[in-house]
Design an enzyme around this catalytic site. Structure first.
Site, PDB file in Angstrom:
ATOM      1  NE  ARG A   1     -16.505  87.783  37.075  1.00 30.19           N
ATOM      2  CZ  ARG A   1     -16.558  86.969  38.132  1.00 30.19           C
ATOM      3  NH1 ARG A   1     -15.981  87.295  39.263  1.00 30.19           N
ATOM      4  NH2 ARG A   1     -17.186  85.822  38.045  1.00 30.19           N
TER       5      ARG A   1
ATOM      6  NE  ARG B   1     -10.680  99.229  62.677  1.00 30.54           N
ATOM      7  CZ  ARG B   1     -10.558 100.526  62.856  1.00 30.54           C
ATOM      8  NH1 ARG B   1     -10.208 101.010  64.027  1.00 30.54           N
ATOM      9  NH2 ARG B   1     -10.775 101.356  61.873  1.00 30.54           N
TER      10      ARG B   1
ATOM     11  CG  HIS C   1      -7.245 102.733  44.690  1.00 29.09           C
ATOM     12  ND1 HIS C   1      -7.715 104.024  44.628  1.00 29.09           N
ATOM     13  CD2 HIS C   1      -6.549 102.649  45.836  1.00 29.09           C
ATOM     14  CE1 HIS C   1      -7.306 104.691  45.685  1.00 29.09           C
ATOM     15  NE2 HIS C   1      -6.605 103.875  46.430  1.00 29.09           N
TER      16      HIS C   1
ATOM     17  CE  LYS D   1     -20.083  87.448  41.099  1.00 27.33           C
ATOM     18  NZ  LYS D   1     -21.440  87.084  41.388  1.00 27.33           N
TER      19      LYS D   1
END
Length: 173
Positions: free
Chosen positions: A40, A147, A70, A58
């Site tokens: 973008r 976590r 990915h 972006k």
């Protein structure tokens, strides 16, 4: 089957795989994009950077040799040279009212399915453990683990919305 929108620059040796969507982006020399990547406006890939399949970038600078693998979203960010962004990593740059920046240093590793909550700075050589939610600055060469057990605070979502709405209203004055 690649879509090129306005204001796209592609340097020599770049490989753009099928079904990628690119607009307002600069793709550096010898980079790899896609398949199914979306670049973008404001996406800038330095030489030999990689943006893998089903990634969106972006308003972000991806450093030389850095990899955004990915299923990742990198927005309003800087990713340093030779840094590896694991699968499913997202920069949480929007709180519903305001946008913030994430800065990741060089030679860092961000493990899969991590959420980087901006505004945030991650130093050079940092290792972020997979599945972490990182909310505080991480100094150079540190291991960051974010976590925790889930805690629900009933009724607090409305309080947050009102707070963020007020901040936005004050910015627009």
């Amino acid at each position: 089957n690649v879509f090129f929108g306005p204001k796209v620059a592609v340097e020599s040796g770049a490989v753009i795989h099928a079904f990628s969507h690119i607009e307002g982006a600069h793709i550096g020399a010898n980079t790899s994009v896609g398949p199914f990547a979306r670049l973008r406006p404001g996406a800038k890939l330095a030489e030999k950077a990689k943006v893998g399949n089903f990634c969106e970038v972006k308003n972000a600078d991806i450093g030389a040799g850095a990899k955004v693998n990915h299923l990742s979203y990198i927005g309003d960010a800087t990713v340093g040279a030779e840094t590896n962004i694991g699968a499913g990593v997202i920069t949480c740059n929007y709180d519903g009212y305001n946008k913030f920046k994430t800065t990741i240093g060089s030679n860092a590793f961000v493990g899969s399915n991590s959420a980087l909550v901006a505004p945030l700075t991650i130093g050079n050589g940092v290792y972020v453990a997979s599945g972490s939610v990182i909310t505080d600055e991480v100094p150079e060469n540190a291991l960051a683990l974010g976590r925790a057990r889930q805690v629900n605070k009933e009724g607090r979502a409305e309080v947050l919305r009102e707070k963020y709405k007020a901040i936005k209203a004050n910015k627009n004055k």
